[in-house]
Design a protein around this motif. Structure first.
Motif, PDB file in Angstrom:
ATOM      1  N   ASP A  85     -26.593 -11.662 -24.464  1.00 24.39           N
ATOM      2  CA  ASP A  85     -27.586 -12.713 -24.667  1.00 24.39           C
ATOM      3  C   ASP A  85     -28.263 -12.358 -25.980  1.00 24.39           C
ATOM      4  N   ASP A  88     -32.894 -13.129 -25.782  1.00 25.84           N
ATOM      5  CA  ASP A  88     -33.413 -13.444 -24.451  1.00 25.84           C
ATOM      6  C   ASP A  88     -34.910 -13.702 -24.510  1.00 25.84           C
ATOM      7  N   ASN A 180     -42.224 -14.995 -11.392  1.00 28.41           N
ATOM      8  CA  ASN A 180     -42.904 -16.256 -11.727  1.00 28.41           C
ATOM      9  C   ASN A 180     -43.411 -16.886 -10.428  1.00 28.41           C
ATOM     10  N   TYR A 214     -46.376 -10.576 -15.543  1.00 31.40           N
ATOM     11  CA  TYR A 214     -45.189 -11.402 -15.783  1.00 31.40           C
ATOM     12  C   TYR A 214     -45.263 -11.965 -17.193  1.00 31.40           C
ATOM     13  N   MET A 218     -37.276 -11.549 -19.845  1.00 32.16           N
ATOM     14  CA  MET A 218     -36.685 -10.537 -18.958  1.00 32.16           C
ATOM     15  C   MET A 218     -36.698  -9.153 -19.595  1.00 32.16           C
ATOM     16  N   TYR A 234     -36.269 -12.395 -10.217  1.00 36.35           N
ATOM     17  CA  TYR A 234     -36.092 -13.832 -10.390  1.00 36.35           C
ATOM     18  C   TYR A 234     -35.275 -14.281  -9.181  1.00 36.35           C
ATOM     19  N   LYS A 244     -32.047 -18.052 -11.697  1.00 34.01           N
ATOM     20  CA  LYS A 244     -31.970 -18.558 -13.080  1.00 34.01           C
ATOM     21  C   LYS A 244     -31.161 -17.650 -13.987  1.00 34.01           C
TER      22      LYS A 244
HETATM   23  P1  FBP Z   1     -33.191 -17.132 -22.092  1.00 38.92           P
HETATM   24  O1  FBP Z   1     -34.346 -17.318 -22.989  1.00 38.92           O
HETATM   25  O2  FBP Z   1     -32.172 -16.223 -22.630  1.00 38.92           O
HETATM   26  O3  FBP Z   1     -32.618 -18.410 -21.581  1.00 38.92           O
HETATM   27  O4  FBP Z   1     -33.754 -16.260 -20.833  1.00 38.92           O
HETATM   28  C1  FBP Z   1     -34.166 -16.671 -19.726  1.00 38.92           C
HETATM   29  C2  FBP Z   1     -35.610 -16.221 -19.479  1.00 38.92           C
HETATM   30  O5  FBP Z   1     -36.437 -16.586 -20.534  1.00 38.92           O
HETATM   31  C3  FBP Z   1     -35.773 -14.739 -19.158  1.00 38.92           C
HETATM   32  O6  FBP Z   1     -35.984 -13.949 -20.271  1.00 38.92           O
HETATM   33  C4  FBP Z   1     -37.025 -14.747 -18.268  1.00 38.92           C
HETATM   34  O7  FBP Z   1     -37.047 -13.667 -17.367  1.00 38.92           O
HETATM   35  C5  FBP Z   1     -36.913 -16.083 -17.549  1.00 38.92           C
HETATM   36  O8  FBP Z   1     -36.020 -16.895 -18.299  1.00 38.92           O
HETATM   37  C6  FBP Z   1     -38.236 -16.780 -17.478  1.00 38.92           C
HETATM   38  O9  FBP Z   1     -38.039 -17.949 -16.723  1.00 38.92           O
HETATM   39  P2  FBP Z   1     -39.288 -18.798 -16.199  1.00 38.92           P
HETATM   40  O10 FBP Z   1     -39.926 -19.385 -17.415  1.00 38.92           O
HETATM   41  O11 FBP Z   1     -38.665 -19.827 -15.273  1.00 38.92           O
HETATM   42  O12 FBP Z   1     -40.179 -17.866 -15.460  1.00 38.92           O
END
Ligand code: FBP
Length: 313
Positions: A85, A88, A180, A214, A218, A234, A244
């Motif tokens: 990724d 991220d 979240n 939070y 990630m 998650y 997700k």
């Molecule tokens: P990407 O930005 O690579 O799509 O990553 C997904 C992500 O942003 C993770 O880093 C993070 O843990 C999660 O999604 C956060 O999701 P949400 O906004 O639904 O809590």
């Protein structure tokens, strides 16, 4: 690893001056996940693909930003596959919040073709994994599966990653939970029961309520969990039954690092590294953290309804 670190240094330099060189905002297209790609998503992906192809070590690769596998020209092919990724947490980039790169490396069976089936294998076959976090400092965290996880910090003056966190060990029990909670409405009984147990611990447990942290990146949330302990999650929920986070280039590398640092990673009912993905962009639920904390998660799933075993109504 040299190709990976060159990619990380490039992305680090772009992230640091993104607002100054108009690298914030959208690129104008969407990726296979249906997400609006950020300019830096596209640039980071291009940079990594170029560096990895030129290294001559890889036969093919899987990127979050590319629909299909990226096959390396025959004359430059090597015996490994990398899943990554490139950026991220990019939804946070315009707000200057920590983002990162996540990657996993796999040795292909000798003579293997550069085909997708070669990477739809159990996560336990991963041989190296890591992430690079772009924040107040730039940290590269690596493991080669020998029960050691090493942490490096980029010295901007030298342009070199210096070993600053040797042999990272995750505490078996922490005091922080990271999820979240905006999705609570859609959670199953097991997930609700687990997070209630850390927010409202029973008197007999003798434990204090955990703190909530939070970031929504990630890499940043897992980095803190590795160093301080606790749980990052998650979970699956009513909206997204598979959660997700993507298996090949988010969950597998992070589960591998966590296990090599002495922790555990579960979906709630299954070890994450025992999953065999069916498609390269498949997702899975994930809870990762110290062994005692994840034992509590598994106990909550063993005794409560949940989406994963279809007992949740
Ligand atoms: P990407 O930005 O690579 O799509 O990553 C997904 C992500 O942003 C993770 O880093 C993070 O843990 C999660 O999604 C956060 O999701 P949400 O906004 O639904 O809590």
């Amino acid at each position: 690893m040299n190709a990976v670190q060159v990619g990380c240094k490039f992305v680090e330099s772009c992230v640091r001056k993104a607002r100054l060189i108009n690298l914030v905002g959208l690129a104008g297209n969407t990726n296979v996940q249906g997400e609006d790609q950020k300019k830096l998503d596209v640039l980071s992906n291009e940079m990594f693909v170029n560096a990895l192809v030129a290294s001559g070590k890889f036969s093919f690769m899987v990127s979050e930003e590319v629909d299909d596998i990226v096959t390396v020209p025959e004359e430059l092919r090597g015996k490994y596959c990398i899943t990554f990724d490139p950026l991220d947490g990019s939804s946070n980039i315009d707000a200057g919040v920590n983002v990162g790169t996540i990657f996993g490396i796999w040795r292909l069976p000798s003579g293997a073709d550069a085909t997708v089936d070669e990477i739809l294998v159990p996560g336990s076959e991963i041989i190296a994994g890591g992430y690079c976090m772009y924040g107040s400092s730039c940290n590269l965290i690596l493991t080669f599966g020998n029960s050691r996880v090493e942490g490096f910090t980029l010295d901007p003056a030298l342009g070199e990653f210096i070993l600053t966190h040797p042999n990272i060990r995750i505490p078996s029990r922490g005091k922080i939970y990271s999820v979240n909670e905006g999705n609570t409405l859609y959670w199953d009984d097991a997930t609700k029961a687990y997070f209630d147990s850390v927010k409202f611990p029973s008197a007999e447990s003798g434990r204090k309520p955990y703190s909530a942290r939070y970031i929504g990146s990630m890499v940043a949330d897992v980095h803190r969990t590795l160093l301080y302990g606790g749980v990052f999650a998650y979970p699956s929920d009513r909206k997204s039954r598979s959660g997700k986070l993507r298996i090949l280039y988010e969950s597998f590398p992070m589960a591998f690092i966590t296990e090599q640092a002495g922790g555990k990673a579960t979906t709630g009912t299954q070890r994450v590294l025992d999953i065999v993905p069916k498609h390269i962009h498949d997702r899975c639920p994930i809870f990762l953290g110290g062994t005692d904390d994840i034992a509590d998660v598994e106990a909550a799933f063993a005794s409560n309804n949940n989406w994963l075993n279809d007992t949740q109504k």
